[in-house]
Design an enzyme around this catalytic site. Structure first.
Site, PDB file in Angstrom:
ATOM      1  N   ASP A 112      19.405 -46.063 -44.148  1.00  0.00           N
ATOM      2  CA  ASP A 112      20.254 -46.390 -45.294  1.00  0.00           C
ATOM      3  C   ASP A 112      19.912 -47.801 -45.752  1.00  0.00           C
ATOM      4  O   ASP A 112      19.504 -48.638 -44.942  1.00  0.00           O
ATOM      5  CB  ASP A 112      21.732 -46.317 -44.904  1.00  0.00           C
ATOM      6  CG  ASP A 112      22.225 -44.895 -44.683  1.00  0.00           C
ATOM      7  OD1 ASP A 112      21.677 -43.973 -45.309  1.00  0.00           O
ATOM      8  OD2 ASP A 112      23.157 -44.712 -43.894  1.00  0.00           O
ATOM      9  N   ASP A 130      21.630 -39.551 -50.175  1.00  0.00           N
ATOM     10  CA  ASP A 130      23.092 -39.535 -50.269  1.00  0.00           C
ATOM     11  C   ASP A 130      23.533 -39.554 -51.735  1.00  0.00           C
ATOM     12  O   ASP A 130      24.451 -38.831 -52.124  1.00  0.00           O
ATOM     13  CB  ASP A 130      23.697 -40.746 -49.556  1.00  0.00           C
ATOM     14  CG  ASP A 130      23.389 -40.793 -48.071  1.00  0.00           C
ATOM     15  OD1 ASP A 130      23.169 -39.718 -47.469  1.00  0.00           O
ATOM     16  OD2 ASP A 130      23.363 -41.901 -47.515  1.00  0.00           O
TER      17      ASP A 130
END
Length: 165
Positions: A112, A130
């Protein structure tokens, strides 16, 4: 075929950006993009959204496999309909799901790197996959609401026609 191409593009952008972050930044390293509001931050997530269900690798692999199979099946079913929002949305979710799936399958964690701060609140760090999943799900919900509206309009028009006859 275009919908699988969209999913492939999402997957490639996701994997490319994750590769750049993983190979060029150390974990925790930050690059300010817009002051303290938006930063590129190298982070790893061994769980799901917001860091829940940490270290449940096989659970995610099984669930994602089922979801991906379901999306591919449903995409095949709806791809020729005149409405293009639903298959496009499914393509975004598919590309994102496969991107995060690959990370979990290979390393047990997801890279991330997109961090947003709203004053003292830091939104959980996320990635391109995401983002595509969230946008895809939002479009699926929007399409469902629009479909309900279309069905009500058709029913009202049919009732209007029957009353005139």
């Amino acid at each position: 075929m275009v919908y699988f191409l969209i999913a492939l593009i999402v997957f490639l952008i996701d994997q490319g950006t994750k590769y750049l972050i993983a190979t060029r930044l150390t974990i925790g390293e930050q690059i300010p993009v817009i002051g303290d509001f938006f930063l590129i931050t190298s982070h790893r997530n061994r769980g799901a959204a917001f860091g829940i269900l940490q270290d449940q690798r096989w659970f995610f692999i099984v669930i994602t496999t089922v979801v991906v199979i379901g999306i591919i099946w449903y995409l095949q079913k709806v791809k020729h309909q005149p409405n293009k929002m639903l298959p496009t949305a499914l393509s975004l979710v598919l590309g994102g799901a496969i991107g995060n799936f690959l990370d979990r399958a290979i390393s047990g964690e997801v890279v991330d790197f997109l961090q947003f701060n709203f004053g003292n609140y830091t939104f959980p760090i996320f990635n391109v996959a995401d983002s595509c999943i969230v946008v895809g799900v939002a479009l699926i919900i929007l399409d469902s609401l629009m479909e309900i509206r279309r069905e009500k309009q058709i029913a009202a028009a049919q009732q209007d026609h029957e009353e005139k006859v």
